[in-house]
Structure formats: C-alpha cells, structure tokens
Design a protein around this motif. Structure first.
Motif, mmCIF file in Angstrom:
data_model
loop_
_atom_site.group_PDB
_atom_site.id
_atom_site.type_symbol
_atom_site.label_atom_id
_atom_site.label_comp_id
_atom_site.label_asym_id
_atom_site.label_seq_id
_atom_site.Cartn_x
_atom_site.Cartn_y
_atom_site.Cartn_z
ATOM 1 N N ASN C 164 5.084 1.138 7.909
ATOM 2 C CA ASN C 164 3.714 1.257 7.414
ATOM 3 C C ASN C 164 3.167 2.673 7.509
ATOM 4 O O ASN C 164 2.057 2.945 7.068
ATOM 5 C CB ASN C 164 2.786 0.307 8.184
ATOM 6 N N GLU C 165 3.958 3.560 8.100
ATOM 7 C CA GLU C 165 3.473 4.936 8.259
ATOM 8 C C GLU C 165 4.032 5.865 7.201
ATOM 9 O O GLU C 165 3.876 7.078 7.309
ATOM 10 C CB GLU C 165 3.865 5.468 9.649
ATOM 11 N N MET C 166 4.670 5.294 6.190
ATOM 12 C CA MET C 166 5.267 6.148 5.175
ATOM 13 C C MET C 166 4.177 6.916 4.431
ATOM 14 O O MET C 166 3.105 6.369 4.146
ATOM 15 C CB MET C 166 6.064 5.301 4.187
ATOM 16 N N ALA C 167 4.500 8.157 4.089
ATOM 17 C CA ALA C 167 3.524 9.003 3.398
ATOM 18 C C ALA C 167 3.102 8.363 2.089
ATOM 19 O O ALA C 167 3.935 7.840 1.346
ATOM 20 C CB ALA C 167 4.144 10.370 3.125
ATOM 21 N N GLY C 168 1.829 8.378 1.808
ATOM 22 C CA GLY C 168 1.340 7.887 0.526
ATOM 23 C C GLY C 168 0.889 6.436 0.546
ATOM 24 O O GLY C 168 0.214 5.987 -0.390
ATOM 25 N N LEU C 169 1.259 5.674 1.578
ATOM 26 C CA LEU C 169 0.930 4.250 1.574
ATOM 27 C C LEU C 169 -0.574 4.020 1.636
ATOM 28 O O LEU C 169 -1.097 3.129 0.969
ATOM 29 C CB LEU C 169 1.621 3.551 2.755
ATOM 30 N N LYS C 170 -1.228 4.838 2.466
ATOM 31 C CA LYS C 170 -2.667 4.616 2.600
ATOM 32 C C LYS C 170 -3.366 4.860 1.265
ATOM 33 O O LYS C 170 -4.281 4.137 0.890
ATOM 34 C CB LYS C 170 -3.213 5.541 3.696
ATOM 35 N N TRP C 171 -2.908 5.869 0.552
ATOM 36 C CA TRP C 171 -3.498 6.172 -0.748
ATOM 37 C C TRP C 171 -3.300 5.003 -1.712
ATOM 38 O O TRP C 171 -4.210 4.601 -2.426
ATOM 39 C CB TRP C 171 -2.864 7.450 -1.307
ATOM 40 N N ALA C 173 -2.742 1.852 -0.941
ATOM 41 C CA ALA C 173 -3.536 0.704 -0.502
ATOM 42 C C ALA C 173 -4.976 0.849 -0.949
ATOM 43 O O ALA C 173 -5.597 -0.119 -1.423
ATOM 44 C CB ALA C 173 -3.450 0.588 1.011
ATOM 45 N N ALA C 174 -5.501 2.075 -0.822
ATOM 46 C CA ALA C 174 -6.895 2.297 -1.220
ATOM 47 C C ALA C 174 -7.047 2.179 -2.726
ATOM 48 O O ALA C 174 -7.950 1.497 -3.225
ATOM 49 C CB ALA C 174 -7.344 3.674 -0.740
ATOM 50 N N THR C 175 -6.151 2.809 -3.476
ATOM 51 C CA THR C 175 -6.286 2.833 -4.936
ATOM 52 C C THR C 175 -6.161 1.448 -5.551
ATOM 53 O O THR C 175 -6.889 1.098 -6.485
ATOM 54 C CB THR C 175 -5.195 3.732 -5.533
ATOM 55 N N PHE C 176 -5.202 0.659 -5.039
ATOM 56 C CA PHE C 176 -4.984 -0.648 -5.662
ATOM 57 C C PHE C 176 -5.747 -1.742 -4.950
ATOM 58 O O PHE C 176 -5.696 -2.903 -5.357
ATOM 59 C CB PHE C 176 -3.477 -0.971 -5.651
ATOM 60 N N GLY C 177 -6.396 -1.386 -3.854
ATOM 61 C CA GLY C 177 -7.170 -2.374 -3.123
ATOM 62 C C GLY C 177 -6.301 -3.459 -2.515
ATOM 63 O O GLY C 177 -6.610 -4.642 -2.597
ATOM 64 N N VAL C 178 -5.188 -3.081 -1.904
ATOM 65 C CA VAL C 178 -4.305 -4.075 -1.304
ATOM 66 C C VAL C 178 -4.024 -3.711 0.143
ATOM 67 O O VAL C 178 -4.310 -2.614 0.602
ATOM 68 C CB VAL C 178 -2.972 -4.167 -2.068
ATOM 69 N N ARG C 179 -3.406 -4.660 0.851
ATOM 70 C CA ARG C 179 -3.018 -4.401 2.229
ATOM 71 C C ARG C 179 -1.797 -3.484 2.253
ATOM 72 O O ARG C 179 -1.086 -3.346 1.263
ATOM 73 C CB ARG C 179 -2.710 -5.717 2.940
ATOM 74 N N ILE C 180 -1.551 -2.943 3.463
ATOM 75 C CA ILE C 180 -0.440 -1.998 3.600
ATOM 76 C C ILE C 180 0.886 -2.641 3.210
ATOM 77 O O ILE C 180 1.726 -2.015 2.574
ATOM 78 C CB ILE C 180 -0.359 -1.476 5.058
ATOM 79 N N ALA C 182 1.525 -4.885 1.013
ATOM 80 C CA ALA C 182 1.648 -4.915 -0.445
ATOM 81 C C ALA C 182 1.854 -3.497 -0.980
ATOM 82 O O ALA C 182 2.584 -3.276 -1.946
ATOM 83 C CB ALA C 182 0.412 -5.554 -1.066
ATOM 84 N N ALA C 183 1.187 -2.537 -0.322
ATOM 85 C CA ALA C 183 1.342 -1.145 -0.729
ATOM 86 C C ALA C 183 2.797 -0.709 -0.574
ATOM 87 O O ALA C 183 3.326 0.073 -1.375
ATOM 88 C CB ALA C 183 0.433 -0.246 0.102
ATOM 89 N N ARG C 184 3.424 -1.237 0.459
ATOM 90 C CA ARG C 184 4.845 -0.943 0.662
ATOM 91 C C ARG C 184 5.657 -1.382 -0.550
ATOM 92 O O ARG C 184 6.508 -0.642 -1.033
ATOM 93 C CB ARG C 184 5.362 -1.683 1.893
ATOM 94 N N ASP C 185 5.385 -2.591 -1.020
ATOM 95 C CA ASP C 185 6.127 -3.083 -2.182
ATOM 96 C C ASP C 185 5.923 -2.175 -3.386
ATOM 97 O O ASP C 185 6.862 -1.891 -4.131
ATOM 98 C CB ASP C 185 5.677 -4.510 -2.537
#
Lengths: 289, 231, 355
Positions: C164-171, C173-180, C182-185
């Motif tokens: 969950n600490e991969m670079a870009g995941l937080k961005w 998650a915020a942009t698509f409005g999903v949890r981390i 899902a952001a991973r996927d």
C-alpha cells in the motif's frame, strides 16, 4: 570410510534406476533424433498400468509387470505410428510442442483416472530384504535388481542393434533415412518399433520405480529430467554411456543427500551442469552424430 | 509389354521444374543409358522412378501396373532398386552389414557369397566400416548392396562419378554377369563412352527434356553433341 | 501507324522495403490510450482479468520472440519469472525499496542471471536445449527454496505496509475516489498495460531492425546466415537476455499483484510455460498477432472451462497437438494466410521500381 563406500554403492544402485529411465530416451534420440518430453510421464503411466492390472485382475505385481511390457510396446508403437511420426522432420518445434502437449494430457489423464493419491506397487516382503556386504554395508535387493535389470536391458539392446537384421535397420535408418528406404525399409514402421521398444523399457523402469518408492501422476517430469541428465552426461548415441550417466546422476544425488537431504536433487542438477560446461559432448559420445 | 515405362513424367523441386514430360520404356533384359550434362534431370528421373520423389500414379508403370508415387521401400519389394548417386553407404555399418541390409526388404538369387565372388576386394574388408573403403570399392559395395535385393530393374546413378577410368572399367566389367541374371538396367552416366559401350539404347536429357534416343550404333558424334549441349 | 511496343526493356531498380503503414501504428497507439482509460468505468474484477490477459500476453510475446524468431525453444522461462519475482520480494522486504523500483530490479536480476544461464544452456541444441532451460529453472527454484529470509520452501508474503506504500497509490485513490486496495488494482493494471505496450513496441521494432532481419535469417538457416557474417551466437544471446529482462519485469509485477510467493508457484512450469506455450501455439507462432489471439482464447477457455480441472488441461494439450499437426501457424496463421493480413508489419518485400 565405510560411509563413503556406502554412499557410493547407494549412488550406483540409484544410478541403475536412473539408467532405466534414460535408456528409452537415449534409444529414441539415437534412432530418430526425437526427444519425447512426455517420456517421464509415460513411465508413470506404465506404473499405473501395472497397478491397474494388479487390482483389476488380482495378479501378483511381477506378473502384472510381465503383462504390462507388451502392452506398453503396442501403445508405444501406436503412439509413434499414428501421432509422432507426423512430427518428424527438420523443424524442431512440432515434436517438442506435440510431446509437451502429450505430457500434459498424460499427467492430467492419470489425475482424472487415478486421483492425485500417491501409490506404490505391492511386492510383498521382498521390498524389505537386503543383502549384507560386510563392513556394515547392506544393499536392498530391489535396488540391486534394478541395477541388474538396467545392465541386462543395455546388453539386450546392444545385442539387438549389432547382431540382428532389425538392429541393422535401426542403425541404417539413423544414419540416412532416405537411403534406408532404398533398402526396402519402411521408416514409419522402424520408428514405431523403436518407440515400442522404448516404451517396453519404460515398463521395466516403472516396475522398479513403483516398487521401491511411491509415485503419483505428477512426478513424471522429474523422471524426464533425471533421464535427460543421464543421457547428456553419458554422451549422445551410446547406451553404455547412458548407463554411466545414470550412475553419475545417482552418485551425485546420493552425495548431496548425505550432506543435506534437501540438497539431493540440486546436487544432481549441479553435477549435470558441471559436466555440461566441462565436457559438453558427455563422456562417451558416439564418433559421428 | 515393357517391364518399366514412364509416360509424360514431370518432376519439380518446389518452384523449379526439373523434368518436362519424359516418356520412355525399358524391356526385360534391356540395358539403357541416360546421358546428359549436370542438371539435365537424369538423377531426378531415377529418383522419381525409385519413389523418392512424388509423381502421379499413371506416370510410372511397372509390368503395366501404375506405381507412380509409390514409396521407395514398396518399389524395392517389387524389385526396383536404386544405386544412389554418391554411393551413400551407411557409416555405422561394416562392409558386410551394408551388403546384408541391401537384402532387408527383398532378397533372392544374389547371396553374400556371390557378391563376394563378384567383388573379391569386399570380402577382404568385410568387417571394416564401409567408410574406410576407397571410392571405387565403395561403389562396388553400393552395387553389391543393391544386388542383394535381387533387382528386376537396377537403376545406377552416376556410378563413375569421381572415380579413375581404370576403376570405372573394373566396375562395368561385372555388368555382363548382372545382365546374365536377366536384370534390366538403367544407367545414368556422364561418361559417354562407357554409356555407349554398355547400353542397348541410349537417351539424352537436356534441361529436363529428352533430346535424343537411339541405339549406340545408330548415333553419330555430332548428333550426341547437339543433343547433350542443346545447340 | 506507329508501333507503341517497346523494343528495349526498361531498367528496373530493386528495392527492399518494409511494409510501412505508419497509420496502423497510430491506431494501435489510440487503442492503448483507450485501454488506459478503462479503470474509469470498470470494476476490480474486470481489471484483474485484463491484468491476467496483459501479463500472459507479454510473456507470450517474449516466448514467441525466443522460439518463433530466434529458434530457441525454451521450457524454462519460469526461471526468469521466479527470479524477477523473488528479486522484487527481496528488494521490498529486505531492501525496503519502493515496489516500482523493485520491479525494475526484478528485470535487472533476471537479465544478469540470464548470462551465466546462457553460458551453460547454449551448449545444447534443439530439444536438449529446451530441457536444459528447464533444469536451469529447477536449479534456481531449489536454491531459492533454501533462502530462509524469503520464506524457504513455503514462501512468504508482502504485507500492506509494502504493497500500500507504492508511489502514486494515494494519488490514484484520491482521483478515482477508491480505497487503497482498489487503487492497487488500478496501478497494477496500468503497469501491466505499460509493460505490454513496451513489450509489443520492443518486439516490433526489434524485428523491423537489422537485428530482426538477422534473426529471420538465422531462423531460416543458421549456416547460411553464418556465411554472410551474421553472428548467430551473439544475436541469440542478445535476444535471450532481453527476453529474460522482460520476463523478469512481468514476473515481478505479477507477484507484486499476488503479494504472496513460494518457489513452487513462482517457478511453476504449468503456469509460466505451459499456458504461455499454448497461447503462442494456438494463436500462431512466429507472428506478433498470433499470441494476441491466443491470449484471448486462453482467457476465454480459462474462464469457462477451468472448472473442469484435469479435463480442461487435457483439452488444452489436445488442442495444441491438433493445431501443430493441422495448422502449425495457429489460428492467426490460418487467417493471415487466407487473407494476407498483417496488423504488425514486420515482413519485408522485394519490390521493383521502374526507373
């Protein structure tokens, strides 16, 4: 010192079994330059054939084995004649990919038919008998018999190759299949006969494998690798070489196992790689290939 | 009825056509020679008759039976035996084994002792690998190997190739013995003199076509020259 | 009346040219953009399915490059999947590096180890080369099974502290409005798409280059190519090492997605060789388009038939055999020959141009 000698002897006996695995592979490659990636799986298939005969007909395992040998011969003949002969030619892909597909089919067919349970060929008390050699070393009688069988198979095959008309036909076809046709030799039948022989040897290998260790549908590929290593180490084209190659793999594995049981198979692979780097053509390659 | 007959036989190697409709016949006990330059299609012709190359069934007839396209080993069983160009002895087999394998698909009147009688030098070297023989000896072995199949038609492809004239003479010296058995022979030769000496009829090929045919005595040097080179 | 017929033949220039068609490439680029937008409207299941197709397709392209173009039939490519994957796990678990960098390291490690591997297996030919590559893979598997820090024989996992600490995941998650999670996927999906696009581009341009021409020559006749000065060994080595790099990258990504590794899984012949071979053979070996068809076919078969268990695998094996015997060019080969199609133009034509 005794431990070292014991390791060596156990390695040689294991090598006998590996030589049985390898002889069929070596035979086929020598005659038609075909490497059957399903070879290991067909050995396991033969073991299941023996098992099926014992349970279906209630026969002694050894008798079942005797029945299985001609059955495997016929199956090998048919396999080559109907399917594998079509893959022969200058392109290496078709035989590789077809035998690879065959390997998957045999493994999964066995899984479907017999489940993934591990099995053993029942041979009664003989499994436990061992002959003392003195100095605290003993050899199991089945491992000893498998070595004897390996030597016997090589002797018989060499007799066939060098003393019979069929053997001449094998060697001629291996040399020059087009000119062999000019002798009235039907290549398709020769190749089929060779594969039948190889499968018969696989039945022998299966008997000794299944009676001294457990087997299940998925262990075929590992047998193929040991067989292949034995053939390469021994040198392409020589059956005695293949026997020697089996010994080398067996001894290497046994030494590895003595150091650490988890290293047994890795030790065999490493020995193979070393030989491949130092003597790429193996120890006893045929003069012309 | 001729023993062997080709009717409008054509042959191609992929896109390259090597034979353009060859029609000829061979009678029992007859010896014919086919001469021509390199690439004229002579070897292709023999290989097609032997069954190493495909052809339509009706293009080759043996005793009236359509055998075009039959596999080579089947033709051997019929008694159509080819001595291939370049000898092509089996390196893994000894001299004697090479002879023996000749009798694998078909055998008959020619036995091993008779072959050794015909070519004594082979008997001296019977246990040696066939590849240790000299060129001429190898040719003798190849012919002996073909004879072991008791041929009704013996096809000889360039048996003089690469051999010294005296050796070639020695080899052709045994032909009368072979003919005495009643074997019909087709000889493909670049040595025109030898071809004219041994044959009852001579055919000349040039670029896949038959450009001349006739009895040796009827053909003039100029006619042969013209047919050979196509001028 | 004048005679219009020519009495002397015109001089001709013989020109060898590629099949051009740059506009087709533009269409493909557009396709990539469209695929990149998929996460905007697709759910996690669809993204995971596409992840599977993209990664298997990339692996198939590499295997095809080796076997179909370089004539090196390997059944040991799982070595580089496993090496890439284990390198990623080591880089993240032990080296505490970001997973994105770890993927690159995965490729690098695979590439480095491909060199000694090649040194050994290139001594073998044909089917023996194939089995040799398998032995090499087994050696790597057995050695890694001894490494306790990476879980030994049973393997290990990547916890959320890493994934969950991969670079870009937080961005994301915020942009698509999903949890981390899902952001991973989504991130892994994009990485897979990028890897696939890069693979296709690499393979395409390699084959159009002079080295690609050399490959075709070697595949057709190594002896002839040799006599023209084409260094068969060096060319094959380059292809082998490049393929290892790509395979290592994909292996690292696949196991980043799975977040759980074991030697048997990462070096599995079935998952990383059998399926890949089936994709290429059924789709069409020796073409870029073939594996695309094959990957789609495998995906469909996997989806609908995998529940049949051993029967499914037997069918795959039987299908591969049937294709090899009936239409060795695979499904694409059959279609392409009938309609003379080429989506990725890598052939060269000999054209004559009148002067």
């Amino acid at each position: 010192m005794t431990a070292a000698l014991d390791t060596l002897i156990q390695g040689i006996l294991l090598g006998g079994l590996y030589a049985l695995f390898a002889t069929g592979l070596s035979l086929i490659f020598g005659i038609m330059r075909l490497v059957n990636l399903a070879h290991g799986d067909l050995i396991i298939f033969a073991a299941f054939v023996i098992l099926a005969i014992t349970s279906a007909l209630g026969l002694d395992t050894f008798i079942a084995f005797l029945i299985a040998v001609p059955i495997m011969f016929v199956l090998g003949y048919a396999l080559q004649y109907v399917l594998l002969n079509r893959t022969l030619g200058s392109d290496i892909l078709p035989p590789l990919l077809v035998t690879f597909g065959l390997s998957i089919i045999v493994q999964n067919g066995l899984l479907e038919g017999f489940s993934a349970d591990t099995r053993r060929l029942p041979i009664g008390e003989i499994a436990g008998i061992s002959l003392p050699l003195g100095g605290g070393i003993a050899v199991g009688i089945m491992p000893l018999l498998s070595l004897v069988a390996a030597i016997l198979v090589v002797v018989l095959l060499n007799q066939l190759f060098y003393r019979t008309a069929l053997g001449r036909a094998f060697r001629a076809t291996s040399d020059d299949s087009e000119t062999a046709q000019l002798m009235g030799i039907d290549n398709n039948r020769i190749y089929a006969t060779a594969m039948g022989l190889a499968m018969a040897v696989c039945a022998v290998a299966a008997f000794f494998l299944g009676s001294r260790a457990t087997f299940d549908p998925t262990i075929g590929p590992a047998r193929l690798i040991y067989a292949f290593e034995a053939v390469i180490i021994g040198g392409l084209g020589s059956l005695w070489g293949t026997l020697a190659g089996g010994m080398v793999v067996g001894i290497a594995q046994t030494i590895g196992a003595r150091i650490n049981p988890e290293w047994q198979i890795l030790a065999g692979h490493l020995a193979f790689l070393v030989v491949l780097v130092l003597r790429p053509r193996g120890f006893f390659p045929r003069a012309f290939d | 009825m001729p023993l062997l007959e080709t009717r409008d036989l054509t042959a191609s190697y992929g896109d390259f056509q090597a034979l353009f409709g060859i029609s000829l016949s061979l009678d029992e006990r007859e010896t014919i020679a086919i001469i021509g330059a390199n690439g004229a299609g002579k070897s292709t012709f023999l290989k097609t008759i032997a069954g190493l190359l495909p052809s339509p069934p009706e293009a080759v007839l043996f005793e009236g039976e359509k055998i075009g396209g039959a596999r080579a080993f089947a033709n051997v069983r019929r008694g159509i035996v080819l001595v291939p160009e370049g000898r092509r002895l089996f390196p893994s087999l000894s001299v004697e084994e090479n002879l023996l394998i000749g009798g694998y698909g078909r055998s008959g009147r020619w036995t091993l002792p008779r072959i050794y009688e015909l070519f004594p030098v082979l008997s001296e070297r019977r246990a040696l690998p066939a590849t240790t023989l000299s060129g001429g000896q190898q040719q003798m072995c190849a012919i002996g190997r073909a004879l072991m199949a008791d041929p009704r038609v013996l096809l000889c492809d360039e048996i003089s190739l690469g051999l010294a004239p005296i050796v070639v003479r020695d080899i052709y010296a045994v032909f009368p013995v072979i003919k005495a058995e009643g074997t019909a022979i087709v000889v493909v030769e670049q040595d025109i003199v030898q071809a004219l000496a041994v044959a009852d009829r001579v055919y000349c090929f040039q670029e896949g076509r038959m450009t001349l045919s006739g009895r040796p005595t009827e053909l003039t040097r100029d006619a042969i020259h013209a047919a050979y080179f196509g001028v | 009346m004048t005679d219009n017929t020519e009495t002397t033949p015109r001089a001709h220039r013989f020109v060898v040219e590629g099949d051009g068609r740059a506009p087709r490439i533009a269409i493909l680029a557009a396709l990539v953009v469209v695929l990149a937008a998929v996460p905007a409207f697709a759910g996690r299941a669809a993204l995971q399915d596409l992840f599977f197709v993209f990664t298997m397709l990339a692996l198939a392209q590499y295997w095809n490059l080796l076997a179909g173009y370089a004539g090196l039939v390997s059944i040991g490519q799982q070595a580089f999947i496993g090496l890439g994957a284990y390198a990623l796990f080591a880089a993240t678990l032990i080296g505490h590096l970001d997973p994105l960098i770890a993927i690159l390291i995965g490729g690098g490690v695979a590439m480095l180890l491909a060199l000694p591997t090649a040194f050994v297996v290139f001594r073998l030919r044909g089917a023996y080369f194939a089995i040799g590559t398998w032995v090499a893979a087994e050696v790597f598997r057995l050695i890694l099974a001894q490494v306790k820090q990476l879980g030994g024989g049973t393997g290990t996992s990547l916890g959320p502290d890493i994934t969950n600490e991969m670079a870009g995941l937080k961005w994301i998650a915020a942009t698509f409005g999903v949890r981390i999670s899902a952001a991973r996927d989504i991130a892994n999906y994009w990485l897979a798409l990028a890897l696939l696009a890069g693979t296709l581009a690499l393979v395409f341009f390699l084959l159009r280059s002079r080295r690609g021409l050399a490959l075709a020559a070697i595949r057709d006749s190594e002896a002839a190519a040799d006599s023209l000065g084409v260094d068969g060994f060096r060319t094959k080595l380059v292809v082998y090492v490049l393929t290892a790099f790509g395979t290592g990258l994909v292996g690292a990504l696949i196991y980043l997605q799975k977040a759980r590794i074991s030697p048997d899984a990462a070096f599995s012949v079935l998952d990383w060789t059998a399926y890949v071979v089936f994709i290429v053979v059924i789709g069409g070996i020796g073409t870029i388009e073939g594996p695309i068809i094959g990957a789609i076919v495998l995906y469909l078969m996997q989806n609908y038939l995998a529940s049949l268990g051993p029967w499914y695998l037997m069918m795959l094996g039987g299908l591969a055999i049937a294709i090899m015997l009936v239409s060795p060019g695979g499904l694409w080969g059959f279609v392409a020959q009938r309609f003379d199609l080429q989506i990725f133009p890598v052939r060269r034509r000999l054209r004559t141009r009148a002067d």
